[in-house]
Scaffold this active site. Structure first.
Site, PDB file in Angstrom:
ATOM      1  N   MET A 169       0.830  -1.207   0.000  1.00  0.00           N
ATOM      2  CA  MET A 169       0.000   0.000   0.000  1.00  0.00           C
ATOM      3  C   MET A 169       0.869   1.264   0.000  1.00  0.00           C
ATOM      4  O   MET A 169       0.500   2.301   0.537  1.00  0.00           O
ATOM      5  CB  MET A 169      -0.919  -0.023   1.207  1.00  0.00           C
ATOM      6  CG  MET A 169      -1.889  -1.207   1.198  1.00  0.00           C
ATOM      7  SD  MET A 169      -3.057  -1.145  -0.161  1.00  0.00           S
ATOM      8  CE  MET A 169      -4.173   0.109   0.455  1.00  0.00           C
ATOM      9  N   CYS A 212       5.798  -7.996  -2.274  1.00  0.00           N
ATOM     10  CA  CYS A 212       5.714  -7.128  -3.453  1.00  0.00           C
ATOM     11  C   CYS A 212       6.062  -7.901  -4.728  1.00  0.00           C
ATOM     12  O   CYS A 212       7.160  -8.453  -4.845  1.00  0.00           O
ATOM     13  CB  CYS A 212       6.657  -5.943  -3.307  1.00  0.00           C
ATOM     14  SG  CYS A 212       6.561  -4.783  -4.691  1.00  0.00           S
ATOM     15  N   LYS A 239       4.894 -10.660   6.329  1.00  0.00           N
ATOM     16  CA  LYS A 239       3.855 -10.941   5.333  1.00  0.00           C
ATOM     17  C   LYS A 239       4.525 -11.455   4.065  1.00  0.00           C
ATOM     18  O   LYS A 239       5.560 -10.929   3.651  1.00  0.00           O
ATOM     19  CB  LYS A 239       3.050  -9.674   5.040  1.00  0.00           C
ATOM     20  CG  LYS A 239       1.969  -9.867   3.986  1.00  0.00           C
ATOM     21  CD  LYS A 239       1.351  -8.526   3.570  1.00  0.00           C
ATOM     22  CE  LYS A 239       0.392  -8.735   2.397  1.00  0.00           C
ATOM     23  NZ  LYS A 239      -0.093  -7.466   1.843  1.00  0.00           N
TER      24      LYS A 239
END
Length: 361
Positions: free
Chosen positions: A1, A92, A134
């Site tokens: 984000m 990513c 993550k």
């Protein structure tokens, strides 16, 4: 984000949750910053780590590829009291990132991945700062890594793990495979496992938890143009009926507040340029007219923003078409990787130049 969850947007989300639910129960994570840039005190990076005076806990997300830099960044965060939580993002899928061995490419190198997580945990040793990680299912269907990554992160001291249930090859396309979250939850049972992917409303979140057994959810694209989503989640998890979605007049007020917060953080000129992308997300599904949309896409000042959103019909209800996916989706594709990247998963060589980039990946 990156470019979205700055202090302005986080403040707005927190205000809306507090106004609707009377409490703040969500964890609002800072946009991703590069560990190397943080250690080198790059001015843009330091500005990205801004938190509101009343923001707690302060959660900072790191992009990193190097155990030594990771340790230095975590130690700096701990010593200088920069944050209360470190989240490490290995998800990513952007080609310019994976091509250098960063982002979603890292968990394939399981020894290097473990060394990076361990370095962050070691960097905050002696403090109450938790480190979480993550990651995605893997590079592609032939190279899945989520179970190894979850086990390694746990063994190296991560307090919780989160899985975006897509491969890097999927990017943001197709449907997230929630069954992989269930697999991870069954594989790693002694720390919280969080699920991410295709949560666009409170019902999605409840369904993910029921289907996978995960301990919580992570929201990404679902909050684009919908900062009140966290209030809806708070209500749903508390067994309460979420408030009605806002009509266009209420959305206009939220846009005004968002613009003011961005101007406060960046200055009016840059704040309004940043606001333009949010306007498209806010108006998704609403009838606004091509001329007004074009004018809003070029907005330059706060008074102009106020004047333009004042032309929206405040009585129009929230459209059902606005529910569901928002933000980038794109198409799946092969993952750009450094030459020979897949030859040896135990190679712990730090990828050259993978952290020489602007903060935010």
């Amino acid at each position: 984000m990156a470019g979205v969850t700055n202090v302005a947007f986080r403040t707005l989300c927190r205000e809306l949750e507090l106004a609707r639910e009377g409490t703040i129960s969500g964890l609002y994570v800072c946009e991703m910053v590069t560990a190397r840039a943080l250690v080198e005190r790059h001015p843009v990076t330091m500005h990205m780590t801004t938190f509101a005076p009343d923001e707690t806990p302060r959660s900072l997300q790191l992009y990193t590829v190097d155990p030594a830099t990771t340790f230095a960044a975590a130690r700096m965060i701990a010593d200088e009291g920069l944050a209360d939580h470190i989240d490490m993002n290995f998800g990513c899928p952007v080609p310019k990132v994976t091509r250098r061995g960063g982002g979603a490419a890292i968990p394939f190198k399981r020894r290097l991945f473990g060394q990076i997580v361990a370095a962050a945990v070691r960097g905050v040793e002696g403090t109450s700062i938790p480190v979480t990680a993550k990651f995605r299912i893997g590079i592609d269907d032939a190279h899945t890594t989520h179970l190894d990554a979850g086990r390694i992160a746990r063994d190296e001291g991560a307090a919780a793990i989160a899985l975006h249930a897509r491969t890097a090859a999927q990017r943001y396309s197709g449907a997230a495979d929630w069954s992989r979250i269930a697999e991870l939850k069954q594989h790693v049972t002694d720390i919280p496992v969080l699920g991410n992917g295709d949560i666009f409303d409170a019902d999605d979140a409840l369904r993910m938890m029921a289907e996978t057994g995960c301990d919580g959810v992570v929201i990404g694209r679902g909050c684009l143009g919908r900062p009140w989503l966290f209030a809806e989640l708070s209500a749903a998890f508390g067994g309460r009926e979420p408030a009605n979605a806002p009509n266009l007049g209420e959305v206009a007020d939220i846009m005004r507040r968002h613009g003011a917060l961005l101007a406060q953080h960046f200055g009016e000129d840059k704040g309004m340029r940043d606001m333009r992308k949010h306007i498209a997300w806010y108006l998704h599904g609403f009838p606004a007219g091509a001329d007004l949309r074009r004018a809003l896409a070029l907005v330059k000042t706060l008074p102009e923003l106020d004047q333009l959103v004042g032309q929206l019909d405040p009585e129009i209800p929230f459209p059902r078409v606005a529910e569901g996916p928002r933000g980038r989706q794109g198409s799946p594709g092969s993952v750009a990787l450094p030459e020979g990247w897949l030859d040896d998963p135990d190679d712990c060589t730090v990828p050259a130049g993978a952290d020489v980039m602007h903060s935010g990946g």
